[in-house]
Design an enzyme around this catalytic site. Structure first.
Site, PDB file in Angstrom:
ATOM      1  CB  CYS A  88       5.278 -27.702 -17.380  1.00  0.00           C
ATOM      2  SG  CYS A  88       6.126 -26.114 -17.234  1.00  0.00           S
ATOM      3  CB  SER A 108      11.820   9.545  -6.531  1.00  0.00           C
ATOM      4  OG  SER A 108      12.090   8.350  -7.246  1.00  0.00           O
ATOM      5  CB  ALA A 149       6.039   3.845  -5.292  1.00  0.00           C
ATOM      6  CG  HIS A 201       8.025  -0.344 -13.967  1.00  0.00           C
ATOM      7  ND1 HIS A 201       8.408   0.547 -13.007  1.00  0.00           N
ATOM      8  CD2 HIS A 201       8.699   0.012 -15.086  1.00  0.00           C
ATOM      9  CE1 HIS A 201       9.283   1.415 -13.525  1.00  0.00           C
ATOM     10  NE2 HIS A 201       9.461   1.111 -14.776  1.00  0.00           N
TER      11      HIS A 201
HETATM   12  P1  NAD Z   1       9.825   6.156  -5.377  1.00  0.00           P
HETATM   13  O1  NAD Z   1       9.655   5.354  -4.144  1.00  0.00           O
HETATM   14  O2  NAD Z   1      11.180   6.290  -5.956  1.00  0.00           O
HETATM   15  O3  NAD Z   1       9.311   7.630  -5.100  1.00  0.00           O
HETATM   16  C1  NAD Z   1       8.047   7.872  -4.547  1.00  0.00           C
HETATM   17  C2  NAD Z   1       7.869   9.371  -4.453  1.00  0.00           C
HETATM   18  O4  NAD Z   1       6.541   9.629  -4.035  1.00  0.00           O
HETATM   19  C3  NAD Z   1       8.799  10.051  -3.439  1.00  0.00           C
HETATM   20  O5  NAD Z   1       9.431  11.134  -4.076  1.00  0.00           O
HETATM   21  C4  NAD Z   1       7.841  10.534  -2.325  1.00  0.00           C
HETATM   22  O6  NAD Z   1       8.220  11.788  -1.814  1.00  0.00           O
HETATM   23  C5  NAD Z   1       6.538  10.644  -3.059  1.00  0.00           C
HETATM   24  N1  NAD Z   1       5.362  10.393  -2.231  1.00  0.00           N
HETATM   25  C6  NAD Z   1       5.183   9.434  -1.281  1.00  0.00           C
HETATM   26  N2  NAD Z   1       3.919   9.487  -0.807  1.00  0.00           N
HETATM   27  C7  NAD Z   1       3.302  10.496  -1.470  1.00  0.00           C
HETATM   28  C8  NAD Z   1       1.985  11.049  -1.428  1.00  0.00           C
HETATM   29  N3  NAD Z   1       1.032  10.575  -0.603  1.00  0.00           N
HETATM   30  N4  NAD Z   1       1.689  12.096  -2.258  1.00  0.00           N
HETATM   31  C9  NAD Z   1       2.644  12.616  -3.083  1.00  0.00           C
HETATM   32  N5  NAD Z   1       3.905  12.133  -3.158  1.00  0.00           N
HETATM   33  C10 NAD Z   1       4.221  11.077  -2.368  1.00  0.00           C
HETATM   34  O7  NAD Z   1       8.788   5.599  -6.443  1.00  0.00           O
HETATM   35  P2  NAD Z   1       8.853   5.549  -8.031  1.00  0.00           P
HETATM   36  O8  NAD Z   1       9.341   6.839  -8.565  1.00  0.00           O
HETATM   37  O9  NAD Z   1       7.542   5.020  -8.483  1.00  0.00           O
HETATM   38  O10 NAD Z   1       9.966   4.471  -8.351  1.00  0.00           O
HETATM   39  C11 NAD Z   1      10.030   3.255  -7.630  1.00  0.00           C
HETATM   40  C12 NAD Z   1       9.847   1.974  -8.413  1.00  0.00           C
HETATM   41  O11 NAD Z   1       9.309   1.035  -7.504  1.00  0.00           O
HETATM   42  C13 NAD Z   1       8.877   2.020  -9.545  1.00  0.00           C
HETATM   43  O12 NAD Z   1       9.530   1.448 -10.604  1.00  0.00           O
HETATM   44  C14 NAD Z   1       7.697   1.140  -9.132  1.00  0.00           C
HETATM   45  O13 NAD Z   1       7.437   0.190 -10.135  1.00  0.00           O
HETATM   46  C15 NAD Z   1       8.139   0.378  -7.930  1.00  0.00           C
HETATM   47  N6  NAD Z   1       7.187   0.333  -6.791  1.00  0.00           N
HETATM   48  C16 NAD Z   1       5.855   0.170  -6.988  1.00  0.00           C
HETATM   49  C17 NAD Z   1       4.978   0.150  -5.918  1.00  0.00           C
HETATM   50  C18 NAD Z   1       3.509  -0.003  -6.187  1.00  0.00           C
HETATM   51  O14 NAD Z   1       3.125  -0.622  -7.169  1.00  0.00           O
HETATM   52  N7  NAD Z   1       2.647   0.551  -5.337  1.00  0.00           N
HETATM   53  C19 NAD Z   1       5.452   0.292  -4.611  1.00  0.00           C
HETATM   54  C20 NAD Z   1       6.840   0.436  -4.421  1.00  0.00           C
HETATM   55  C21 NAD Z   1       7.696   0.467  -5.529  1.00  0.00           C
END
Ligand code: NAD
Length: 238
Positions: free
Chosen positions: A150, A189, A20, A119
């Site tokens: 349906c 994360s 994310a 995902h």
């Molecule tokens: P997470 O929210 O757990 O972690 C995001 C990480 O990215 C954090 O550690 C943060 O410090 C870091 N971060 C934020 N902005 C950043 C940047 N500009 N540059 C570098 N690092 C940055 O996300 P995750 O690990 O992907 O897990 C969350 C779950 O939520 C996933 O399964 C995902 O499918 C879903 N999700 C998806 C979206 C999307 O599609 N954009 C958005 C929110 C959540």
């Protein structure tokens, strides 16, 4: 940053694993940063793992879709420098795949072709009864719970808590990770499994982590960059 550039220049086959954090620079909040979506979820009185679970979807579709449409859909979001830089690396023949936990389709919008969507994607939706396909625009245009002609409820092709990942996508991701000599992990994360565990399949020599906050795998990384990933990779667009 100079070291990052050198590693990327020297790499022959790069695989990217992200989450994310990659899309925050496109205006889509992540889950675990301070302004993340989790804050908004408190409004619903249940933790996000419950709200986004398959059981909750089946038992309380109205609340599920209220949250889903308000907090997970960003139709106006555009790819940022990180998405564009990764697409550029693929075009240059250096990157074999983007493995992503994101469901927002921004890698494809940036021009990436080989994207393993662990995902799923908000852009694909199917009726739970007759399997008819619906686009994102179609389900967004429906008030409340999107329902098929349906009578079946339409479910986004997004992997909810309690659901398994698509085997063919995981196999493809593992194959790409095994082939690479360099792995870049960014904007995640590394808290969500099994996605985070895919790093264990990496057999190459250079593991680069680019993440704003520390991750559980920082210690084993060859290089750790605690910067915005769009900024860190922007040299690839110059
Ligand atoms: P997470 O929210 O757990 O972690 C995001 C990480 O990215 C954090 O550690 C943060 O410090 C870091 N971060 C934020 N902005 C950043 C940047 N500009 N540059 C570098 N690092 C940055 O996300 P995750 O690990 O992907 O897990 C969350 C779950 O939520 C996933 O399964 C995902 O499918 C879903 N999700 C998806 C979206 C999307 O599609 N954009 C958005 C929110 C959540």
């Amino acid at each position: 940053m100079k070291t990052l550039q050198t590693y990327i220049e020297q790499a022959k086959t790069i695989v990217f694993l992200g989450g994310a954090g990659l899309s925050t620079e496109s205006g889509i909040p992540d889950f675990r940063s301070s302004d993340g979506v989790f804050k908004a979820v408190r409004a619903y009185g249940v933790p996000p793992e419950t709200l986004l679970s398959i059981d909750f979807f089946e038992d309380y579709p109205e609340i599920f879709f209220d949250y889903y449409k308000k907090f997970l859909i960003y139709p106006g979001a555009k790819p940022n420098k990180a998405h564009l830089a990764l697409a550029e690396l693929e075009r240059a023949g250096k990157l074999n795949a983007v493995v992503t936990q994101n469901i927002d389709g921004l890698h494809q919008a940036a021009g990436s072709r080989h994207v393993c969507e662990l995902h799923g994607s908000v852009y694909r939706n199917h009726c739970t009864k007759c399997r008819r396909f619906y686009s994102l625009d179609q389900i967004m245009a429906m008030q409340g719970v999107p329902t098929c002609e349906c009578g079946g409820i339409i479910k986004p092709d997004v992997v909810l808590y309690g659901e398994g990942l698509d085997n063919s996508v995981v196999t493809d991701a593992i194959r790409s990770i095994r082939e690479a000599d360099t792995m870049i992990v960014g904007g995640t994360s590394l808290a969500v499994y099994p996605a985070a565990g895919l790093i264990d399949y990496f057999r190459g020599k250079t593991l680069i982590v680019i993440n704003l906050s520390p991750t559980p795998r920082d210690r084993e990384a060859t290089l750790c960059v605690h910067e915005k990933i769009g900024e860190a990779l922007s040299f690839l667009l110059d």
